[in-house]
Design an enzyme around this catalytic site. Structure first.
Site, PDB file in Angstrom:
ATOM      1  CG  ASP A 212       8.966  -9.428   9.191  1.00 30.43           C
ATOM      2  OD1 ASP A 212       9.126  -8.626   9.783  1.00 30.43           O
ATOM      3  OD2 ASP A 212       7.564  -9.892  10.966  1.00 30.43           O
TER       4      ASP A 212
ATOM      5  CE  LYS B 125      12.049   5.448   8.601  1.00 30.62           C
ATOM      6  NZ  LYS B 125      11.784   5.405   7.714  1.00 30.62           N
TER       7      LYS B 125
ATOM      8  CE1 TYR C 142       8.709   6.189  10.491  1.00 27.38           C
ATOM      9  CE2 TYR C 142       9.846   8.660  11.028  1.00 27.38           C
ATOM     10  CZ  TYR C 142       9.321   7.506   9.636  1.00 27.38           C
ATOM     11  OH  TYR C 142       9.208   8.906   8.502  1.00 27.38           O
TER      12      TYR C 142
ATOM     13  CB  VAL D 157       3.850  10.891   2.007  1.00 32.27           C
ATOM     14  CG1 VAL D 157       2.980  10.699   0.881  1.00 32.27           C
ATOM     15  CG2 VAL D 157       5.961  11.629   2.221  1.00 32.27           C
TER      16      VAL D 157
ATOM     17  NE  ARG E 282      -0.344   0.425   4.885  1.00 38.27           N
ATOM     18  CZ  ARG E 282      -0.332   0.609   6.193  1.00 38.27           C
ATOM     19  NH1 ARG E 282      -1.837  -0.385   6.621  1.00 38.27           N
ATOM     20  NH2 ARG E 282       0.442   1.514   6.915  1.00 38.27           N
TER      21      ARG E 282
ATOM     22  CG  ASP F 154       3.358  -5.023   3.202  1.00 39.99           C
ATOM     23  OD1 ASP F 154       3.240  -5.358   4.040  1.00 39.99           O
ATOM     24  OD2 ASP F 154       3.656  -3.988   2.697  1.00 39.99           O
TER      25      ASP F 154
ATOM     26  CG  ASN G  72       8.349   1.970   0.837  1.00 36.57           C
ATOM     27  OD1 ASN G  72       8.202   3.140   1.227  1.00 36.57           O
ATOM     28  ND2 ASN G  72       7.364   1.146   0.788  1.00 36.57           N
TER      29      ASN G  72
HETATM   30  P1  NAD Z   1       2.408   2.821   5.108  1.00 36.09           P
HETATM   31  O1  NAD Z   1       1.989   2.440   6.273  1.00 36.09           O
HETATM   32  O2  NAD Z   1       0.891   3.067   3.995  1.00 36.09           O
HETATM   33  O3  NAD Z   1       3.352   2.128   4.237  1.00 36.09           O
HETATM   34  C1  NAD Z   1       3.935   0.934   5.533  1.00 36.09           C
HETATM   35  C2  NAD Z   1       3.766   0.131   4.530  1.00 36.09           C
HETATM   36  O4  NAD Z   1       5.854  -0.528   5.065  1.00 36.09           O
HETATM   37  C3  NAD Z   1       3.307  -0.847   4.835  1.00 36.09           C
HETATM   38  O5  NAD Z   1       2.294  -1.607   3.746  1.00 36.09           O
HETATM   39  C4  NAD Z   1       3.272  -1.784   5.205  1.00 36.09           C
HETATM   40  O6  NAD Z   1       2.869  -3.049   5.850  1.00 36.09           O
HETATM   41  C5  NAD Z   1       4.957  -1.768   5.664  1.00 36.09           C
HETATM   42  N1  NAD Z   1       5.566  -2.963   6.645  1.00 36.09           N
HETATM   43  C6  NAD Z   1       5.320  -2.247   8.277  1.00 36.09           C
HETATM   44  N2  NAD Z   1       5.717  -3.282   8.922  1.00 36.09           N
HETATM   45  C7  NAD Z   1       6.543  -4.293   7.611  1.00 36.09           C
HETATM   46  C8  NAD Z   1       7.296  -5.554   8.498  1.00 36.09           C
HETATM   47  N3  NAD Z   1       8.218  -6.169   9.557  1.00 36.09           N
HETATM   48  N4  NAD Z   1       7.370  -6.570   6.942  1.00 36.09           N
HETATM   49  C9  NAD Z   1       7.170  -5.472   5.343  1.00 36.09           C
HETATM   50  N5  NAD Z   1       6.357  -4.464   5.422  1.00 36.09           N
HETATM   51  C10 NAD Z   1       5.986  -3.879   6.653  1.00 36.09           C
HETATM   52  O7  NAD Z   1       2.682   4.235   4.590  1.00 36.09           O
HETATM   53  P2  NAD Z   1       4.064   4.697   3.831  1.00 36.09           P
HETATM   54  O8  NAD Z   1       3.672   5.942   3.679  1.00 36.09           O
HETATM   55  O9  NAD Z   1       3.801   4.403   2.195  1.00 36.09           O
HETATM   56  O10 NAD Z   1       5.170   5.343   3.986  1.00 36.09           O
HETATM   57  C11 NAD Z   1       6.464   4.016   3.128  1.00 36.09           C
HETATM   58  C12 NAD Z   1       7.723   4.687   4.066  1.00 36.09           C
HETATM   59  O11 NAD Z   1       7.919   6.437   4.015  1.00 36.09           O
HETATM   60  C13 NAD Z   1       8.628   4.487   5.410  1.00 36.09           C
HETATM   61  O12 NAD Z   1       9.640   4.084   5.189  1.00 36.09           O
HETATM   62  C14 NAD Z   1       7.906   5.586   5.687  1.00 36.09           C
HETATM   63  O13 NAD Z   1       8.478   5.453   7.589  1.00 36.09           O
HETATM   64  C15 NAD Z   1       8.030   6.550   4.664  1.00 36.09           C
HETATM   65  N6  NAD Z   1       7.998   7.968   5.574  1.00 36.09           N
HETATM   66  C16 NAD Z   1       6.391   8.250   5.645  1.00 36.09           C
HETATM   67  C17 NAD Z   1       6.410   9.732   5.244  1.00 36.09           C
HETATM   68  C18 NAD Z   1       4.766   9.658   5.895  1.00 36.09           C
HETATM   69  O14 NAD Z   1       4.271  11.114   6.350  1.00 36.09           O
HETATM   70  N7  NAD Z   1       3.792   8.843   5.363  1.00 36.09           N
HETATM   71  C19 NAD Z   1       7.241  10.538   5.454  1.00 36.09           C
HETATM   72  C20 NAD Z   1       8.118  10.386   5.593  1.00 36.09           C
HETATM   73  C21 NAD Z   1       8.469   8.668   5.683  1.00 36.09           C
END
Ligand code: NAD
Length: 255
Positions: A60, A157, A153, A186, A16, A37, A87
């Site tokens: 995982d 990061k 977090y 995002v 996702r 995922d 990601n």
């Molecule tokens: P999201 O929560 O929609 O997606 C994260 C995905 O990671 C999910 O599909 C989840 O199931 C998967 N995941 C979680 N734990 C896992 C594991 N142990 N093994 C495999 N998969 C796992 O959020 P997103 O915004 O799409 O996040 C993507 C990346 O971007 C992440 O690393 C997040 O930290 C980073 N990020 C997000 C934002 C934001 O504002 N959304 C900002 C900066 C960075």
């Protein structure tokens, strides 16, 4: 001609959000993509929409064994590996530091940082065997500056940003580039989970005037995954609508 013709990519957390958007775009640009995922149903559904150019593997990212199986099945399915996007990520609690449990703190460290370490360590042999490629590690602006209520977090990061540089130094000799991406906000389920739909004063005040979209981030990740970024390695790419440029509260009101 696609920008990723002939490439095979593995995207963790691709079921996702940003990872799924990257998977769709990579396939549109000519790549074969495996998404890994923990979310089976969502992952299967994203992969089904990719047709013969996509596949889902249960992964995982905290499990070394799961990484080995995922990389092996990627090579089996598509004949190599050129691009790894680390990601997958979790917030790991959104609480004041003094109320953050060790479990919450370590969950962020384990998924975001250890997962990235294991992903790089496992994929590098397959990438070497494919003639090299590009690793894109998704960090955050929380890897550039502190974020309140995000001790685990932020620590994870910052760690991703650091380990990216170590890997870039070590993998250059294998023609593997390694860079980190640092999104600001995002609009995904991650931001929704902390109650911000992007319409807050916070996002309206940044220079871009809005929260980021998954397509904004995908455009940058695509560039870093492709050969267009052949001279970029070991560095961080901030993509935050100008959030980091300074404090807009110092601006006088518009005339
Ligand atoms: P999201 O929560 O929609 O997606 C994260 C995905 O990671 C999910 O599909 C989840 O199931 C998967 N995941 C979680 N734990 C896992 C594991 N142990 N093994 C495999 N998969 C796992 O959020 P997103 O915004 O799409 O996040 C993507 C990346 O971007 C992440 O690393 C997040 O930290 C980073 N990020 C997000 C934002 C934001 O504002 N959304 C900002 C900066 C960075």
């Amino acid at each position: 001609m696609g920008r990723l013709d002939g490439k095979v990519a593995l995207i963790s957390g691709g079921a996702r959000g940003q990872g799924a958007a990257e998977a769709r775009r990579f396939v549109a640009e000519g790549a074969k993509v495996v998404i890994g995922d923990v979310l089976d149903a969502e992952g299967e559904s994203v992969a089904a929409a990719l047709g013969d150019d996509g596949a889902f593997v249960k992964l995982d990212v905290t499990s070394e064994e799961a990484w080995q199986e995922t990389v092996a099945s990627t090579v089996d399915a598509f004949g190599g590996l050129h691009i790894l996007v680390n990601n997958a990520g979790v917030l790991g609690g959104f609480t004041p530091l003094v109320r953050t449990s060790l479990d919450e703190f370590m969950r962020a460290i384990n998924v975001n940082l250890v997962g990235t370490f294991l992903g790089m360590r496992t994929a590098v042999q397959a990438m070497r065997g494919s003639g090299g490629g590009s690793i894109v590690n998704i960090s955050s602006t929380a890897g550039m500056w502190g974020v309140p209520f995000g001790a685990g977090y932020t620590a994870s990061k910052f760690g991703v940003r650091g380990i990216t540089k170590t890997a870039a130094l070590e993998f250059g000799r294998y023609s593997i580039r390694v860079n980190s991406v640092h999104p600001g906000g995002v609009a995904t389920e991650m931001t929704a989970a902390v109650g911000d739909d992007g319409n807050s004063d916070y996002y309206r005040a940044i220079p871009a005037g809005r929260i980021g979209t998954v397509d904004d981030i995908t455009n940058l990740v695509l560039f870093l995954a492709s050969d267009e970024s052949a001279y970029c390695t070991g560095t961080e790419f901030v993509i935050d609508g100008g959030m980091q440029a300074g404090d807009v509260r110092l601006l006088p009101p518009p005339k």
